[in-house]
Scaffold this active site. Structure first.
Site, PDB file in Angstrom:
ATOM      1  N   GLY A  93       0.842  -1.193   0.000  1.00  0.00           N
ATOM      2  CA  GLY A  93       0.000   0.000   0.000  1.00  0.00           C
ATOM      3  C   GLY A  93       0.872   1.235   0.000  1.00  0.00           C
ATOM      4  O   GLY A  93       2.072   1.157   0.300  1.00  0.00           O
ATOM      5  N   CYS A 120       5.318  -6.179   1.474  1.00  0.00           N
ATOM      6  CA  CYS A 120       5.706  -4.768   1.396  1.00  0.00           C
ATOM      7  C   CYS A 120       5.091  -3.976   2.567  1.00  0.00           C
ATOM      8  O   CYS A 120       5.450  -4.205   3.712  1.00  0.00           O
ATOM      9  CB  CYS A 120       5.325  -4.193   0.035  1.00  0.00           C
ATOM     10  N   TYR A 121       4.113  -3.098   2.318  1.00  0.00           N
ATOM     11  CA  TYR A 121       3.518  -2.374   3.450  1.00  0.00           C
ATOM     12  C   TYR A 121       2.964  -3.357   4.475  1.00  0.00           C
ATOM     13  O   TYR A 121       3.013  -3.112   5.684  1.00  0.00           O
ATOM     14  CB  TYR A 121       2.402  -1.442   2.962  1.00  0.00           C
ATOM     15  N   HIS A 207       7.653  -7.926  -3.893  1.00  0.00           N
ATOM     16  CA  HIS A 207       6.314  -8.304  -4.365  1.00  0.00           C
ATOM     17  C   HIS A 207       6.337  -9.664  -5.073  1.00  0.00           C
ATOM     18  O   HIS A 207       6.645  -9.718  -6.265  1.00  0.00           O
ATOM     19  CB  HIS A 207       5.772  -7.233  -5.313  1.00  0.00           C
ATOM     20  N   GLU A 209       3.889 -11.257  -6.095  1.00  0.00           N
ATOM     21  CA  GLU A 209       2.742 -11.376  -7.009  1.00  0.00           C
ATOM     22  C   GLU A 209       3.039 -10.872  -8.421  1.00  0.00           C
ATOM     23  O   GLU A 209       2.284 -11.166  -9.339  1.00  0.00           O
ATOM     24  CB  GLU A 209       1.527 -10.628  -6.425  1.00  0.00           C
ATOM     25  N   GLY A 262     -23.948 -11.273 -26.186  1.00  0.00           N
ATOM     26  CA  GLY A 262     -23.067 -11.913 -27.164  1.00  0.00           C
ATOM     27  C   GLY A 262     -21.669 -12.091 -26.600  1.00  0.00           C
ATOM     28  O   GLY A 262     -20.862 -12.828 -27.143  1.00  0.00           O
ATOM     29  N   ASP A 265     -19.254 -12.958 -20.659  1.00  0.00           N
ATOM     30  CA  ASP A 265     -19.760 -12.884 -19.280  1.00  0.00           C
ATOM     31  C   ASP A 265     -21.252 -13.230 -19.211  1.00  0.00           C
ATOM     32  O   ASP A 265     -21.669 -14.099 -18.435  1.00  0.00           O
ATOM     33  CB  ASP A 265     -19.543 -11.490 -18.678  1.00  0.00           C
ATOM     34  N   ALA A 267     -22.977 -14.707 -21.413  1.00  0.00           N
ATOM     35  CA  ALA A 267     -23.201 -16.067 -21.924  1.00  0.00           C
ATOM     36  C   ALA A 267     -22.985 -17.093 -20.815  1.00  0.00           C
ATOM     37  O   ALA A 267     -23.792 -18.016 -20.640  1.00  0.00           O
ATOM     38  CB  ALA A 267     -22.261 -16.340 -23.096  1.00  0.00           C
ATOM     39  N   LYS A 407     -11.771 -12.469 -15.137  1.00  0.00           N
ATOM     40  CA  LYS A 407     -12.141 -12.778 -16.526  1.00  0.00           C
ATOM     41  C   LYS A 407     -11.594 -14.134 -16.997  1.00  0.00           C
ATOM     42  O   LYS A 407     -12.302 -14.911 -17.638  1.00  0.00           O
ATOM     43  CB  LYS A 407     -11.609 -11.666 -17.426  1.00  0.00           C
TER      44      LYS A 407
END
Ligand code: XMP
Length: 551
Positions: A93, A120-121, A207, A209, A262, A265, A267, A407
């Site tokens: 952060g 980190c933070y 980090h 990640e 169409g 998401d 769908a 997603k």
């Protein structure tokens, strides 16, 4: 079922709401999200201190098939406990622990006796709140660095080489370790690039990640499985099974509508709900006349013919184009398309009689952005309503079965449910459709020109095998006309721009370095096959400073 609506099929949304409100007066818990219950699946809580990488942490955790949620540092205790976390990850952060309003780790997390990984933070806050000391480093450390893992390695470093390249992004440093902690790694800038309490509490100054940290995913995996004891049981199959189960219980004998666009998401939402409750679901596909070539027929074919769903196909092209006539401002176009969609959707829903639920394809990043003041990104406000959501005033309870998915996870679920690749891997397509790709006034004639050029771009990109690698690829019809020569004749025609970008999340993007041969084929086909176009240009602007769409 297919029919046309036009501007004359008038019904004010307000009127509709009054009627529907009366119908559903017994429904008091509207907009209550689908609660994914913490049953057998393992989970960890990612406590968010506002790092630009917070979402990435959550994604990395999910890659180990461990369920997690990103929870603001000041969230109520019950919210965290409802997750039944087996451990906690504290994000980075922008704050400094000594700042007056510095965000703190909730005391119940520190008292939980569960494993904690501070990044980190998160590590600085751990050190500070457990009695250590943090102070500004002599220089800000930003970018790549090398750390040396202490021997013997702490459990989080198991299987990792003793020298690792990592990504740093911090100003403050842990100067004095809290009692009971030892250094687990050093860097040139600090004797405490990582710390450990000999049990389940760890701090990493870098980090893990971000992809620039080698073995970062392994560090996170070590924490999740080796330290927290998670078994990696958050899988696509378990998600599908549990979600269908939850939907059945939540919906009961109720009726559900879902707006199909169409895209992937909506769908996936429709297929999940259909699997759960079958014909209690009705899908509404509003064809706004602003879709790509062949798209409406594909949607009807897939959902009605192949998947056997009840589908109402509303041909509303005249109505949308009528309202867009003479409009050139991009934000006006967005507003008109959004409002018209809601009007027509409400009109169609009303015809169905009593409806209890609206199923919507809200994804986790939208949830995070709307609930976390720290991670909300100002850049999304450059263009209005990117996510065309139905207004909260519609009189249905919401079911949002994807609200905890990213997603890429939605795509996995779509594949698992047997949706065709064409839908699962479809590029993002903006809600206002081609209206913001026909620059200036939108007319049926100009839409036809754009559709023809766009179909060639898509065809060539697919043939070149580049569709999946690109984030988006499309044609734009510019308002310019230029002089050309065809045969022995002068032409004065339209200019089409081709846009192809690579991106991770649309927040930033780069123009795609596709082969010249591909550009050459597109250009030649567009000029030869699309009437009134005599020039093709390729957009080589990144985002920022450009945006992906031209309007
Ligand atoms: P920009 O143009 O802002 O686009 O770089 C970022 C992403 O958002 C899509 N986009 C929209 N999506 N409604 C939408 O649903 C909109 O008004 C809208 N404008 C842009 C764009 O296609 C890209 O994926």
């Amino acid at each position: 079922m297919s029919h046309r609506v036009s501007t004359t099929d008038d019904l004010e949304v307000g009127t509709y709401l009054e009627i529907a409100e009366a119908q559903t007066s017994e429904v008091s818990t509207r907009h209550e999200a689908l609660v994914v219950e913490a049953r057998e699946r393992d989970a960890v809580a990612v406590i968010d201190f506002g790092s630009q990488y917070s979402q990435l942490i959550a994604r990395r955790v999910r890659e180990h098939h461990v369920y997690c949620e990103l929870i603001p540092h000041d969230a109520p205790r019950e919210r965290i406990e409802a997750l039944k976390p087996k451990g906690f990850i504290l994000s980075g952060g922008p704050a400094s622990v000594y700042a007056p309003d510095a965000p703190l780790i909730p005391q119940h997390v520190l008292d939980s006796k569960k494993p904690i990984l501070g990044i980190c933070y998160g590590m600085q806050a751990l050190a500070y709140q457990l009695g250590g000391e943090v102070e500004p480093g002599t220089r800000r450390e930003y970018g790549p660095a090398v750390i040396h893992v202490t021997d013997p390695p702490a459990p989080i470093f198991r299987g990792v080489p003793d020298e690792v390249s990592v990504w740093m992004s911090h100003g403050d440093l842990v100067r004095k370790l809290p009692s009971g902690f030892c250094s687990a790694a050093t860097s040139d800038n600090s004797p405490t690039a990582a710390m450990w309490n000999g049990d389940g509490v760890f701090g990493l100054q870098f980090h893990p990640e971000v992809v620039h940290t080698s073995f970062g995913s392994q560090l996170i995996g070590n924490f999740l499985t080796g330290v927290c004891g998670c078994t990696g049981n958050w899988t696509t199959a378990s998600f599908v099974e549990q979600t269908i189960d939850d939907l059945r219980r939540r919906v009961g004998t109720g009726r559900v509508i879902c707006a199909l666009s169409g895209g992937v998401d909506s769908a996936v939402v429709a297929v999940l709900v259909h699997r759960a409750i079958g014909d209690q679901l009705t899908c509404i596909f509003v064809d706004n006349g602003l879709l790509r070539s062949g798209e409406p027929a594909r949607v009807v074919d897939t959902f009605e013919q192949h998947l056997g769903m009840k589908l109402i196909h509303v041909d509303a092209a005249d109505s949308f184009l009528g309202r867009l006539a003479g409009v050139t401002d991009p934000e006006d176009k967005r507003r008109i398309v959004g409002d018209e969609f809601i009007r027509i959707f409400a009109l169609e829903a009303r015809k169905l009689g009593h409806i209890d639920f609206l199923a919507q394809g809200t994804l986790y990043p939208d949830v995070i952005e709307s609930t976390s003041h720290d991670t909300a990104n100002a850049a999304t406000r450059i263009k209005s309503h990117h996510n065309v959501a139905l207004p909260a005033s519609l009189p249905f309870q919401l079911v949002e079965p994807l609200r905890y998915l990213f997603k890429d996870e939605v795509r996995e679920v779509g594949s698992a449910l047997g949706l065709p690749d064409e839908i699962v891997w479809r590029h993002p397509f903006p809600g206002p459709g081609l209206s913001i790709r026909v620059l200036g006034e939108v007319t049926e004639e100009r839409l036809e020109t754009l559709r023809a050029a766009d179909a060639i771009v898509m065809d060539e990109v697919r043939t070149a095998g580049l569709y999946r690698q690109l984030w988006q690829s499309f044609a734009v019809l510019t308002p310019m006309r230029t002089v050309g020569v065809m045969g022995d004749f002068r032409t004065y025609g339209n200019v089409v721009a081709v846009r192809m970008v690579s991106s991770q999340d649309a927040m930033t993007a780069d123009w795609a370095r596709v082969p010249y041969e591909l550009l050459g084929r597109i250009s030649s086909r567009v000029v030869n096959e699309v009437p009134d176009v005599n020039r093709v240009v390729y957009d080589i602007t990144s985002k920022p400073p450009g945006t992906i769409e031209w309007e």
